[in-house]
Design an enzyme around this catalytic site. Structure first.
Site, short mmCIF file in Angstrom:
data_model
loop_
_atom_site.label_atom_id
_atom_site.label_comp_id
_atom_site.label_asym_id
_atom_site.label_seq_id
_atom_site.Cartn_x
_atom_site.Cartn_y
_atom_site.Cartn_z
N ASN A 42 1.09 -1.08 0.03
CA ASN A 42 -0.01 0.07 -0.02
C ASN A 42 1.05 1.05 0.16
O ASN A 42 1.91 1.36 0.69
CB ASN A 42 -0.90 0.13 1.31
CG ASN A 42 -0.46 -0.30 2.41
OD1 ASN A 42 0.66 -0.88 2.64
ND2 ASN A 42 -1.04 0.21 3.59
N GLU A 44 0.31 5.15 0.71
CA GLU A 44 -0.51 6.14 1.19
C GLU A 44 -0.17 7.45 0.73
O GLU A 44 0.92 7.96 0.17
CB GLU A 44 -0.66 5.96 2.74
CG GLU A 44 -1.26 4.90 3.15
CD GLU A 44 -1.48 4.82 4.71
OE1 GLU A 44 -1.02 5.58 5.39
OE2 GLU A 44 -2.13 3.69 5.23
N CYS A 53 -4.02 0.65 -2.81
CA CYS A 53 -3.78 -0.50 -2.04
C CYS A 53 -2.76 -1.40 -2.57
O CYS A 53 -2.47 -1.23 -3.64
CB CYS A 53 -5.19 -1.39 -1.68
SG CYS A 53 -6.40 -0.40 -0.95
N GLU A 55 -2.98 -4.54 -3.32
CA GLU A 55 -3.55 -5.61 -4.46
C GLU A 55 -3.42 -4.49 -5.69
O GLU A 55 -3.11 -5.18 -6.68
CB GLU A 55 -4.95 -5.89 -4.08
CG GLU A 55 -5.06 -6.39 -2.84
CD GLU A 55 -5.44 -5.57 -1.53
OE1 GLU A 55 -4.72 -4.79 -1.58
OE2 GLU A 55 -6.25 -6.38 -0.54
N CYS A 90 -10.18 -4.68 -0.13
CA CYS A 90 -11.38 -3.40 0.01
C CYS A 90 -11.89 -3.88 -1.33
O CYS A 90 -11.94 -4.57 -2.49
CB CYS A 90 -10.67 -2.01 0.23
SG CYS A 90 -10.20 -1.30 -1.31
N CYS A 93 -10.59 -2.64 -4.63
CA CYS A 93 -9.67 -3.79 -5.18
C CYS A 93 -10.46 -5.23 -5.58
O CYS A 93 -10.03 -5.55 -6.75
CB CYS A 93 -8.51 -4.09 -3.96
SG CYS A 93 -7.30 -2.78 -3.86
N1 THU Z 1 -5.13 -1.45 2.53
C1 THU Z 1 -4.54 -2.35 1.51
O1 THU Z 1 -3.55 -2.06 0.84
N2 THU Z 1 -5.44 -3.52 1.01
C2 THU Z 1 -6.36 -4.06 1.57
O2 THU Z 1 -6.62 -5.08 1.46
C3 THU Z 1 -7.20 -3.16 2.95
C4 THU Z 1 -6.59 -1.94 3.21
C5 THU Z 1 -4.62 -0.33 2.83
C6 THU Z 1 -5.06 0.74 2.64
C7 THU Z 1 -4.56 1.84 3.36
O3 THU Z 1 -3.35 2.23 3.17
C8 THU Z 1 -4.45 0.94 4.85
O4 THU Z 1 -4.45 -0.54 4.36
C9 THU Z 1 -5.58 1.15 5.77
O5 THU Z 1 -6.61 1.15 5.26
#
Ligand code: THU
Length: 133
Positions: A42, A44, A53, A55, A90, A93
């Site tokens: 991920n 941010e 994310c 994925e 999420c 994704c």
């Molecule tokens: N996140 C992911 O990268 N993948 C997931 O399956 C769930 C959430 C990340 C997004 C954000 O950077 C952090 O997790 C918190 O939501």
């Protein structure tokens, strides 16, 4: 590559997570039909909605290099320094996965030590895809 190795690759990819806001580190490991591995974390952003994310990072890396056929994806997450027992992808994704993968596409969730395989259809039933257009 075994399922367990794919889970471990997802766990390893968490080390690159750029997550100064949530401190939730996610790694994904995407295996192509030809046996190539694309990992993602991920990434941010101070403008939270610009966050990508793990994925989607893995899928966009692969698709941008010409890959179109995928075998499975493994996802591992958790607070920095910990591994959560289960991290689900999420909704955004899931939709991105549905763009490129069939309903029986394999999604591995959990930890390298204890994971379970789901199909895309289990995680995103009644999906909207190019077949609906
Ligand atoms: N996140 C992911 O990268 N993948 C997931 O399956 C769930 C959430 C990340 C997004 C954000 O950077 C952090 O997790 C918190 O939501």
């Amino acid at each position: 590559m075994t399922e367990r190795e794919l889970m471990q690759a997802a766990q390893d990819a968490r080390q690159y997570s750029y997550s100064p806001y949530s401190n939730f580190c996610v790694g994904a490991a995407l295996l192509t039909k030809s046996g190539k591995l694309y990992t993602g974390c991920n990434v941010e952003n101070a403008g939270y909605s610009a966050t990508n994310c793990a994925e989607r990072t893995a899928f966009f890396k692969a698709v941008s290099e010409g890959e179109r056929e995928f075998e499975a994806i493994a996802i591992v997450g958790g607070r920095r320094g910990e591994t959560a027992p289960f991290t689900a992808p999420c909704g955004v994704c899931r939709q991105v996965i549905a763009e490129f993968c069939p309903k029986n596409f394999k999604i591995l969730l959990g930890t390298p030590e204890n994971y379970k395989a789901y199909t895309l259809n289990e995680l995103l039933p009644y999906s909207f895809t190019n077949e609906n257009l």
